[in-house]
Design a protein around this motif. Structure first.
Motif, short mmCIF file in Angstrom:
data_model
loop_
_atom_site.label_atom_id
_atom_site.label_comp_id
_atom_site.label_asym_id
_atom_site.label_seq_id
_atom_site.Cartn_x
_atom_site.Cartn_y
_atom_site.Cartn_z
N ALA B 29 0.83 -1.21 0.00
CA ALA B 29 0.00 0.00 0.00
C ALA B 29 0.86 1.26 0.00
O ALA B 29 0.55 2.24 -0.69
CB ALA B 29 -0.93 -0.02 1.21
N TYR B 81 -9.60 -3.54 -2.23
CA TYR B 81 -9.28 -3.26 -0.83
C TYR B 81 -7.93 -2.60 -0.73
O TYR B 81 -7.75 -1.58 -0.05
CB TYR B 81 -9.29 -4.57 -0.05
CG TYR B 81 -8.75 -4.45 1.35
CD1 TYR B 81 -7.43 -4.74 1.64
CD2 TYR B 81 -9.58 -4.03 2.39
CE1 TYR B 81 -6.93 -4.62 2.91
CE2 TYR B 81 -9.09 -3.91 3.67
CZ TYR B 81 -7.77 -4.20 3.93
OH TYR B 81 -7.28 -4.07 5.19
N HIS B 85 -7.06 1.22 0.45
CA HIS B 85 -6.18 1.57 1.54
C HIS B 85 -5.04 2.46 1.07
O HIS B 85 -4.47 3.19 1.85
CB HIS B 85 -5.62 0.31 2.20
CG HIS B 85 -6.58 -0.22 3.22
ND1 HIS B 85 -6.39 -0.02 4.56
CD2 HIS B 85 -7.73 -0.89 3.08
CE1 HIS B 85 -7.40 -0.57 5.22
NE2 HIS B 85 -8.22 -1.11 4.35
N ALA B 86 -4.75 2.39 -0.20
CA ALA B 86 -3.69 3.24 -0.71
C ALA B 86 -4.19 4.65 -0.98
O ALA B 86 -3.43 5.59 -1.00
CB ALA B 86 -3.11 2.65 -2.00
N SER B 87 -5.49 4.78 -1.18
CA SER B 87 -5.97 6.07 -1.62
C SER B 87 -7.09 6.66 -0.78
O SER B 87 -7.21 7.87 -0.70
CB SER B 87 -6.49 5.94 -3.06
OG SER B 87 -7.49 4.96 -3.11
#
Lengths: 173, 236
Positions: B29, B81, B85-87
């Motif tokens: 991530a 998912y 979580h990365a964005s």
């Protein structure tokens, strides 16, 4: 020092410290990710005047604080609640770990914020008084004073838990 | 402190210590967030971006791009998912699978933690068609930064693959191979090609490429994912 080296060496620390700051497990990925994005962005400006852990602790505190403010979560100081035990542990050991974590949370909740910070960083994360003083921006003597008080609360709490155990046997780490 | 107190702290510490899977997941991530930042930096800031990227080894970012893609290759839900979580923490929606594809440059970084930090970069949302039409060196996000151009191209390829357009993904990866034959992102690009070939049903080609990739780099971080893909997994 490369980003990967920092990540590999200190990921566990950032994760645990984030949890100890009151960030719920459901948000831990987001917050730890954000910490390391900041680290990535800033690493080239890190001059090594403090230890890497001190630097990471400062970043983690700010990111966790901002996260909790944004989400309107309970302030730091609330018990951490249940967390999964280490996946590497066997069932018995995992149970011991979980109970110990619950006890630690309960006793941390009896401390003031700075006592809790100092206790976690020194006793759990093994940071030195000087490192903690720098990370928290307080005098090193203050750190030692708070640490003594926090240790007292912790040890008294354990003794009480033990004596309760002798009477009722509700807790056996 | 007494030994029992120390033991309890030790046990509690172990309980809070993340697993290897936690470490891997967050690393992927982070890499996506970093890579996204690299392609959203405006031209004026490209120099500073390149400096930071160089210092950190931005290539890990592409590894993250492919890592995110790899997860999606086995589970669209998991890929979403990871992307989320990365964005999501940065106020950006997870990409929607549609024909109106945009490159991952739509992701913006969070506001700086410290007041000493520069203001967040403006969001840039180039269309895949633009990326295909432009030479990477002329990419609008960072014209003077070849690394950003590479990232843009590969990010577009990854986005096309995520959108189910394996042919475009493959073409963009091929274009990258042609423009940057000696790129340090070659293994990331080739992993992407393997997944695109799987999407095209070209299992034999995917297998050949995957085997070549792993023979060159047996310890590749993509090994597990390649083994799960159609290239090396008999049931897929």
């Amino acid at each position: 020092m490369s980003f990967d080296q920092v990540y590999d060496a200190h990921f566990d620390f950032v994760w645990r410290y984030t949890l100890s700051r009151g960030v719920p497990l459901s948000a831990i990925d987001d917050v730890v990710q954000e910490v390391f994005i900041v680290v990535h962005r800033k690493l080239s400006t890190f001059e090594g005047r403090s230890s890497v852990r001190t630097w990471l602790a400062m970043i983690t505190r700010r990111v966790a604080r901002d996260h909790l403010r944004k989400r309107g979560n309970a302030p730091v100081g609330e018990p951490l609640g249940e967390h999964e035990a280490s996946s590497a542990a066997g069932p018995a050991e995992a149970l011991d770990q979980k109970m110990a974590a619950s006890l630690l949370d309960a006793l941390l909740a009896r401390m003031t914020e700075i006592q809790r910070e100092v206790f976690v960083l020194h006793e759990v994360e093994q940071m030195t008084g000087a490192e903690i003083a720098e990370a928290l921006g307080v005098n090193e003597n203050t750190i030692h004073t708070r640490l003594r008080a926090a240790r007292h609360i912790f040890e008294v709490g354990i003794a009480r838990a033990r004596s309760a155990e002798m009477r009722n046997r509700p807790w056996t780490p | 402190m007494n030994p029992e107190a120390r033991r309890i702290i030790q046990l509690a510490r172990q309980a809070r210590t993340p697993s290897a899977e936690d470490k891997r997941r967050v690393r992927a991530a982070v890499a996506i967030g970093v890579a996204a930042a690299a392609v959203t930096v405006p031209a004026a800031a490209a120099g500073a971006s390149a400096k930071v990227a160089g210092a950190m080894g931005v290539f890990t970012g592409l590894r993250g791009i492919v890592a995110g893609m790899v997860i999606a290759s086995t589970s669209v839900g998991a890929g979403a998912y990871l992307w989320k979580h990365a964005s999501a923490a940065r106020g950006v929606e997870a990409p929607v699978v549609s024909s109106a594809a945009t490159v991952a440059g739509a992701v913006a970084l969070p506001p700086p933690v410290s007041t000493a930090e520069p203001a967040p970069a403006p969001v840039v949302t180039p269309d895949v068609r633009d990326v295909r039409a432009e030479a990477p060196g002329r990419a609008r996000v960072a014209p003077q930064d070849p690394l950003a151009a590479e990232l843009t191209l590969l990010h577009a390829a990854k986005q096309a693959w995520q959108d189910g357009n394996s042919q475009t993904a493959f073409d963009l990866a091929q274009k990258h191979a042609k423009l940057y034959p000696h790129s340090q992102l070659a293994s990331e690009r080739d992993a992407l090609k393997v997944f695109a070939l799987c999407g095209l049903g070209r299992t034999n080609d995917a297998r050949d490429l995957a085997q070549a990739l792993l023979s060159k780099a047996p310890g590749s971080p993509f090994r597990a994912s390649l083994e799960q893909s159609c290239a090396l997994h008999p049931s897929k």
